[in-house]
Write an enzyme that holds these catalytic residues in place. Sequence first.
Site: not given
Length: 333
Positions: A260, A265
Amino acid sequence: MNQSIKKALLTVTALLSITAYAQKNDAIINTEQVQQGIARGAIVWDVRDEKSFLEGHIPGAINIGDAGNTLRDPNKEDYIATDKIQKIFNDAGLDINRDLIVYGTRGNPYAYFGLYTINYFGGKQAQVYHDGFDGWKSAGLPIQKERQTSAPVSVTLVPQAQLVVSNAEMLKLAQSKSVQILDVRTPDEYSGKDIRAIRGGHIPNSVNIPFEDNWQDPATAIKLGKKQVADNSGMTLKSDADLKKLYANLDPDKETVVYCQSGVRAAETAVVLKNLGFKKVKVYDSAWLGWGNNLKAPVADETFLNVGALNAKLSAMQNKINQLEEALKAKSN
């Protein structure tokens, strides 16, 4: 006892044992499993900021402040020195060798970052509570506000390099057809429209599936911002069947690298994939900050950050802030 009854009992015992083992090794757990974990003596780690923690948390939980800020360098967004993290954990009584349950708010990737951190430094018995404090509250379970002191521990943290992909390794893997690369950022970040490093775009041949797609309603955060929904229940994890459909075009037997902007994430999606049976999942921890800022790394849909234009916008914004402050000051006088 006759042989048929004995055989039946042995079968039932084996099934119960398998079920218990499966539950124990399920990385993502629900409210009932959290209660079971607490009953067996698991350590509970609340990764939220201190203010949120003191406003209410799962009884007995440990808190070291906002995990993303406490454990990472604010500029590089990489881990601070291991010995510093070790001291933070040990002083807080966060023993990574024990059963551990990590939580934040519902769907918050920093809870998964906490799990990833424990695994990266050698822990093997950690689980994440996806619904977090929101799930706990909605179940009407007891809430504690005061901080409970835990006895310090003495545990040595040992980074597990095999769980992550370095910048040098990523340059090689990006050219390999045997590896599938998953970009879990937003479509705008992936396309280069939203630039968050020197360059925007994505690693060539990577597939874009935003981490929010793991939720029952991926648009929940946006809807909350616009006050279109009253709560974050839409951030509840999709069912396994729906998650399998989401990742149906990926091969669970191939090596999978998830990235990410800074690894947070990606940590959530990596855990989801492992829970679905993907056999070899790694996180590219330096992520887009490491790739986009390396001018030797190839980029698809490449765009560049206009630093001059950005500075001009920031300057204009600061001028407006100064004007507003002056106006408020004059009004108060």
